[in-house]
Structure formats: C-alpha cells, structure tokens
Design an enzyme around this catalytic site. Structure first.
Site, PDB file in Angstrom:
ATOM      1  CG  HIS A 121      -2.010   0.978   1.221  1.00  0.00           C
ATOM      2  ND1 HIS A 121      -1.516   2.276   1.716  1.00  0.00           N
ATOM      3  CD2 HIS A 121      -3.363   0.932   1.055  1.00  0.00           C
ATOM      4  CE1 HIS A 121      -2.762   3.068   1.750  1.00  0.00           C
ATOM      5  NE2 HIS A 121      -3.865   2.083   1.336  1.00  0.00           N
ATOM      6  CG  ASP A 199       0.483  -2.944   6.113  1.00  0.00           C
ATOM      7  OD1 ASP A 199      -0.636  -3.031   6.937  1.00  0.00           O
ATOM      8  OD2 ASP A 199       0.415  -2.157   5.262  1.00  0.00           O
ATOM      9  CD  GLN A 202      -6.798  -4.772   4.038  1.00  0.00           C
ATOM     10  OE1 GLN A 202      -7.641  -5.631   4.128  1.00  0.00           O
ATOM     11  NE2 GLN A 202      -7.094  -3.671   3.773  1.00  0.00           N
ATOM     12  CE  LYS A 225      -7.314  -0.764   6.107  1.00  0.00           C
ATOM     13  NZ  LYS A 225      -8.335  -0.330   4.901  1.00  0.00           N
ATOM     14  CB  CYS A 364      -3.757   3.415  -1.793  1.00  0.00           C
ATOM     15  SG  CYS A 364      -5.027   4.599  -1.275  1.00  0.00           S
TER      16      CYS A 364
END
Length: 406
Positions: A121, A199, A202, A225, A364
């Site tokens: 991202h 990261d 997700q 999220k 993104c």
C-alpha cells in the site's frame, strides 16, 4: 455454532437500503461495518465517562483510564504481545508506519538499504521514500510474478549488511494475497540485523496474530478494518527497541519532566502517545476485539475463505473475467476486471445502482496496477457478516455490467 443470521443481526446498518435495494456491503478491505456492541461502547464513553485519561484524580477520569487500559490489555492478548506497554495507540496503520519510519531516522545513513515489496500500500512505500530522502538510504523492491506472488529469490539477493529495514504487508489490500512473512522474517534474521516491520492492516481482521511467534520488531494495524471506529489503530514494538528509539510527537503525556533547560521522556507506552488520545475509539477497539473473540477467529477465517472460494468460482464461470492473483494464496479479497471494459469505476457505478458496494480504482497500490498495465480493478472484499446470497447478487450485477458495457 456459527450462525450467520445472528451475526448479521448485530450490524444495524445491514438493514438499510441503497438506491432502493438491500445493501450488499463488499468493501470491507477499505473499512468494515461496526457491530452494535462496539457502537454502544463508543456511545457509552461519551454519554457516561467522557473525560481525559491519565491526568485526573476525579472519578470520570479514573474510570475512562481504567477502560482504555483494559482495552490495551485486550489488544495485547489479541496479538500475543509480551507486555501491554508494547501496545501503542495510533490513528491507524498509516500513522504507525510513519511513526516507525521517523523514529528510525537516526539509525540509517547514506547508502543503507530499505527493502519493501511490489505488493505494498502507498502507506508502506511513501514513509520509506521520505526516510531515504532524509538519510540518503536506498529503497529496494521485491518483485512479483504474473500471479502477484513475491519473488523471494530477490530478497536473498538484496539482504546484506547494508539492509537496515525490511517492511512488508502480511496481506495485500489490492489482491488479498497472503505473503509468506515467516519465510521473509527467517531470511532477514539469518542474513542481516535489519528492523522487521509488518503491515497487518489486512491480516488482523481475518486470522490469528502472534507477534512473539512471528518475531517481528514492529506490527501495525487499523481498528476500522476490524469492526472498530475510524481513527483507531495499534503499533506494536518490542520493548527494547521502543525504549532505545526517540519519540515521534512532543507534547502532553509523553514527558517525565519538562523545563526550559530540557525534557525527559515518559516510559512506554506513553512515550509514543503524545496529546489527548481517541479515548472513546480506543475503548471501542477493545470491544471490537471482544466481538472477534466471541465470534471465533477460526470461524471468521473459515467463513471468509468459503466466501472467497465461492465468489472466485462464480466469477470464473463468466466469460471475459480476469482475476488478479487467482493462483496465489489469498484471503478476504477478489480483485478482477471485465476484459474489454476500460474503466473499473463504470462497473462499480452499475453495481452501486443495485445496492452493491465494492471498491474500484488502484486501491492506493499504483505500482501493482502499473505491473499489470491496468488503471485499476473491481475489488470485492469480505467480512464475517457477508453471505453466499450476497455473492450471487454480485455475480448478477457483474452480468448486468457485462451486458451494458460490453
């Protein structure tokens, strides 16, 4: 028992209509909807506890502090951090990544190297580019193949004594690809002393996270999220690293002593939590963890994987559909285009008229789109409250788009 209707009953927004049609919400990789239990906790803070934390001896301040610190401990358990003070409240993944890139400035010099991947991202690209500008370090990028799978032979080639940071996502937001971070971390530990940043924006909503087993130095994710309010997130960092590195923001809460002659800094986690926090949101993030734990992380993962498998099989039965990352291990996302249709947003607008919310565009992740030589994709992303019937409606909408745009 996994009862999808009971789960859906906890999300009032799913009862609404969009353009005269029942809402089919398939944009969960952008943000999930919030269960009533989370919204109640958020509302209760503002109607019953509203006060600043850690700074007052009065009852409301003490109660608010207790609730926010309880939330911190829930999150510690959720990611299996060793200490609760290794859990730093942030505004989200983007702030967490920028924080890490900033506090590592003094650790890099000219010609040092930072490794990221093609699947990142923008928030896991730009902060490292800015760090390179500040220090003269260089960015190296692990490439992908035609299936979106990382080519880890390049990681072997890149890793050296110059490598100071390796930062990759656990799951691609654009394609849903699950990256082999265990292998990435093992290779990095073997061949360098680089800081490892993961990261988890997700991955945290979809499956179990164990930062100690993972052995990353930093792990970041967003609350919004994973069923919590927007403006919430977590930075996990190992105690010894966070204690050594400098603060990010200066101001209230992060000081031990302050005078015009100099300032000393508070201990963890407050060293990295300057200013008034998002108290209600942080407390509600703990309630979102409660919702996930009550539902069962394995139940969530099993259901979402079944939805993904069903959606992909249904899409592939249609003509002229291209799914990106089709052969890769994925979770929660199917990213596709109608071949011969130039603009993904045209498909998205047709679906919206049918009450179906998907994301279109580059998500993104412009480097991924450039790799596939496309402007963007249609992305359907799933959460625990989605149903197979909603996938059927998505397929119906795609068929309609094919007829209108083909």
């Amino acid at each position: 028992m996994f009862d999808i209707q009971e789960i859906r009953s906890q999300f009032t927004i799913l009862n609404r209509e969009v353009n005269g049609k029942p809402l089919v919400y398939l944009d969960n990789a952008a943000t999930s909807q919030k269960p009533d239990s989370v919204l109640k906790v958020w509302n209760d803070y503002y109607t019953e506890l509203n006060a600043n934390v850690h700074r007052g001896i009065h009852t409301l301040s003490q109660l608010a502090t207790e609730e926010m610190e309880l939330s911190r401990r829930k999150i510690q358990k959720f990611i299996n951090a060793k200490h609760d003070f290794e859990v730093i409240f942030t505004k989200g993944t983007t702030e967490g990544l920028n924080l890490i890139a900033y506090i590592l400035t003094q650790k890099l010099k000219k010609d040092d190297e930072i490794i990221i991947s093609y699947l990142e991202h923008h928030s896991n690209i730009v902060p490292w580019q800015l760090l390179c500008e500040r220090t003269g370090a260089k960015l190296r990028v692990i490439p992908i193949d035609e299936n979106g799978i990382l080519q880890l032979d390049y990681l072997d080639e890149f890793l050296s004594e110059k490598t100071k940071v390796v930062s990759v996502n656990q799951v691609s937001n654009a394609l849903g690809i699950v990256n082999p971070i265990e292998e990435i971390i093992a290779k990095t530990r073997k061949n360098s002393d680089a800081y490892i940043v993961i990261d988890g924006a997700q991955s945290a909503p979809h499956f179990e996270i164990d930062v100690q087993k993972m052995d990353c130095d930093f792990f970041v994710f967003s609350g919004h999220k994973m069923y919590a309010p927007m403006g919430t997130g977590i930075l996990y960092g190992k105690q010894e690293i966070l204690e050594e590195l400098p603060p990010f923001h200066g101001g209230g809460e992060m000081i031990a002593t302050c005078s015009f002659d100099g300032t000393t800094y508070a201990g963890l986690p407050f060293k990295y939590e300057a200013g008034t926090p998002n108290v209600g949101g942080n407390i509600a993030l703990g309630a979102a963890v409660d919702f996930i734990e009550k539902t069962g992380r394995q139940n969530i993962q099993n259901h979402e994987n079944a939805l993904l498998d069903y959606a992909q099989r249904q899409l592939l039965e249609l003509e002229n559909i291209k799914i990106y990352g089709e052969k890769a291990k994925r979770t929660g996302v199917v990213s596709f285009n109608l071949e011969g249709v130039g603009i993904s947003s045209d498909v998205g607008m047709i679906l919206d008229k049918m009450g179906i919310a998907v994301r279109t565009g580059h998500h993104c992740t412009q480097p991924i789109m450039d790799f596939f030589n496309i402007a963007g994709t249609v992305r359907a992303s799933f959460a625990v409250y989605n149903t197979f019937e909603e996938i059927d409606k998505l397929i119906e909408g795609v068929k309609k788009a094919q007829k209108m745009l083909g």
